[in-house]
Design an enzyme around this catalytic site. Structure first.
Site, short mmCIF file in Angstrom:
data_model
loop_
_atom_site.label_atom_id
_atom_site.label_comp_id
_atom_site.label_asym_id
_atom_site.label_seq_id
_atom_site.Cartn_x
_atom_site.Cartn_y
_atom_site.Cartn_z
N HIS A 156 38.11 7.84 -78.01
CA HIS A 156 38.66 6.47 -77.99
C HIS A 156 37.86 5.55 -77.07
O HIS A 156 38.41 4.60 -76.51
CB HIS A 156 40.14 6.45 -77.57
N SER A 277 15.69 -13.63 -74.99
CA SER A 277 16.52 -14.72 -75.51
C SER A 277 15.71 -16.01 -75.40
O SER A 277 14.94 -16.18 -74.46
CB SER A 277 17.80 -14.82 -74.68
N LYS A 283 17.48 -12.45 -70.05
CA LYS A 283 18.02 -11.48 -71.00
C LYS A 283 17.00 -10.52 -71.60
O LYS A 283 15.86 -10.86 -71.84
CB LYS A 283 18.74 -12.20 -72.14
N GLU A 290 20.70 -3.11 -82.75
CA GLU A 290 21.62 -4.01 -83.47
C GLU A 290 21.20 -4.16 -84.94
O GLU A 290 22.04 -4.13 -85.84
CB GLU A 290 21.65 -5.39 -82.80
#
Ligand code: ARG
Length: 463
Positions: A156, A277, A283, A290
């Site tokens: 979980h 970024s 970043k 992804e």
């Protein structure tokens, strides 16, 4: 340009029809398979005295020249030729004349496309197996270095029990091993020659399908022609196999994304496989995992798309089936680059052992061990041990510390039966190493798994 099938037509087709009807823009990818199949077919026709030896040779030479023209980029594809089969045949006739017109004896585009597409799928199946093997090699290499590296095992997405990092990676080795086995099983099931079925019902010509099967490396010949020209199960299988691989890749990608966040910081993706970024200078984004997660959507779409195309079709060939190829090409290309980049991303990532260990010190990971201690050392029934441990956890929480940091005295306040030897059970490394059951996380059990996978790998390399 007049079409090979133009005999019964008084007028030529509309340009719009050509554009709509043609598969040439995408099936030209199958040129090699098409030429290989035609050379084998011609050779069989000559062996059966349906063509002369000389004609078969002329055909083979003409086809080799066409292959070269395509590879050199000088072959002229015309949309009006509809598909790769007719583009090649038209050019062959232009090159060698009469003999070229005899090639299509005892053959139809229906069994020809079934052959070309199957040859492509079979070839790609083995390429994907190879890339999976390389990925497994990288995972095995990292695993061997991390059989003692603690990290929190989760259920979980909550801290559950301490495990080691190798154990975690070997879960993915297990998945990719199954993927290989699934691909190979598909390969063997589908390694059957479709050619020689002609349009749907076989042919009156005295052909030798076994001979063609041998020439093209198939293990056998399909049994029923009506099924053969309607069958795209081999394409569905590679799509399903790719979807399953990408589902595994996507779960791994999800973990890489989590692990590279500030909250986890278990790993750092290398600069080579990270992105920045355009607005936030600080970043470093995990675009690679992804995208891997994102690309899983399109391969699933390709599978559902072909299932949907096929589901209502009467036997045998229907033009709907021309929609079978692009999705397969796309899934094959997607899985290929995805596996390669995943392999490089994990090969070059750094692993933050210290952060993984620190993460084990929150979430009371050794709670199950305390319960097991109460069962084994104090002969307390598990349900009661579970309750006592729950109280110990609550006590640790009230003190603002992890269960593994609770002193024996504090534990004895919860239950007087707890002895000094509880310390061993609560240590995180001991907790991991206690799970010695087959397939468990203990370093010894993990090493056994490494051994089993290595035996499997070495046996594949041998034979
Ligand atoms: N271009 C067709 C395809 O990709 C080849 C088979 C066409 N057969 C036919 N009878 N129209 O499926």
């Amino acid at each position: 340009m007049s079409k090979l099938w133009s005999g019964r037509f008084a007028k030529g087709g509309a340009q719009l029809l050509d554009e709509f009807n043609a598969s040439l823009p995408f099936d030209k990818k199958l040129y090699e398979e098409d030429i290989k199949g035609s050379i084998a077919h011609a050779s069989m026709l000559a062996k059966q005295n349906i063509l002369t030896q000389e004609e078969a040779e002329q055909i083979a030479q003409g086809l080799m020249q066409i292959k070269q023209e395509i590879e050199e980029g000088i072959f002229e594809f015309h949309i009006s030729q509809e598909d790769i089969h007719m583009a090649v045949e038209t050019r062959l006739i232009a090159l060698i004349g009469e003999a070229g017109k005899r090639l299509h004896t005892a053959r139809s585009r229906n069994d020809q496309v079934a052959l070309d597409f199957r040859l492509y799928v079979q070839k790609q199946t083995l390429v994907i197996v190879h890339v999976l093997e390389e990925l497994i090699d990288v995972l095995m290499h990292i695993s061997k270095e991390h059989t003692h590296t603690l990290l929190p095992g989760m259920t979980h997405l909550q801290h559950a029990q301490p495990i080691n990092f190798a154990f975690h990676l070997l879960a993915y080795v297990s998945m990719f091993k199954r993927d290989i086995e699934r691909l190979e099983s598909s390969y063997h099931r589908n390694n059957i020659l479709p050619l020689g079925c002609a349009a749907l019902a076989g042919t009156p010509h005295k052909i030798d399908r076994e001979y063609v099967a041998k020439l093209l490396g198939f293990d056998g010949v399909s049994v029923n022609c009506l099924d053969t020209v309607s069958d795209r199960d081999f394409a569905l299988e590679i799509l399903f196999n790719i979807s399953t691989i990408m589902m595994h890749v996507s779960r791994f990608a999800e973990e890489l994304i989590l692990w590279s966040s500030y909250e986890f910081k278990f790993i750092t993706l290398s600069d080579e496989y990270s992105t920045g970024s355009s607005i936030m200078p600080q970043k470093k984004n995990p675009d690679v995992p992804e995208l891997l997660r994102g690309k899983t959507g399109r391969v699933n779409g390709n599978l559902i798309s072909l299932l949907t195309v096929l589901k209502g079709l009467p036997l045998a060939y229907n033009k709907d089936m021309q929609e079978d190829k692009e999705g397969v090409f796309d899934s094959v290309e997607t899985v290929f680059i995805s596996l390669n980049i995943l392999k490089e991303a994990i090969r070059t990532m750094s692993i933050n052992k210290e952060r993984m260990r620190q993460a084990c010190e929150v979430g009371h990971l050794s709670a199950t061990d305390l319960a097991d201690y109460l069962v084994q050392k104090c002969n307390i029934p598990f349900r009661e041990a579970h309750f006592i441990t729950g109280r110990a956890v609550a006590h640790a929480e009230s003190l603002g510390i992890d269960l593994s940091k609770l002193s024996v005295e504090e534990l004895q306040k919860v239950d007087a039966r707890i002895g000094d030897d509880v310390v061993d059970s609560l240590s995180l490394i001991n907790s991991m190493n206690a799970r010695v059951s087959q397939g468990g996380t203990a370093t010894t059990a993990t090493c056994k798994q490494i051994e089993l996978f290595e035996t499997w790998i070495n046996e594949r390399k041998k034979g």
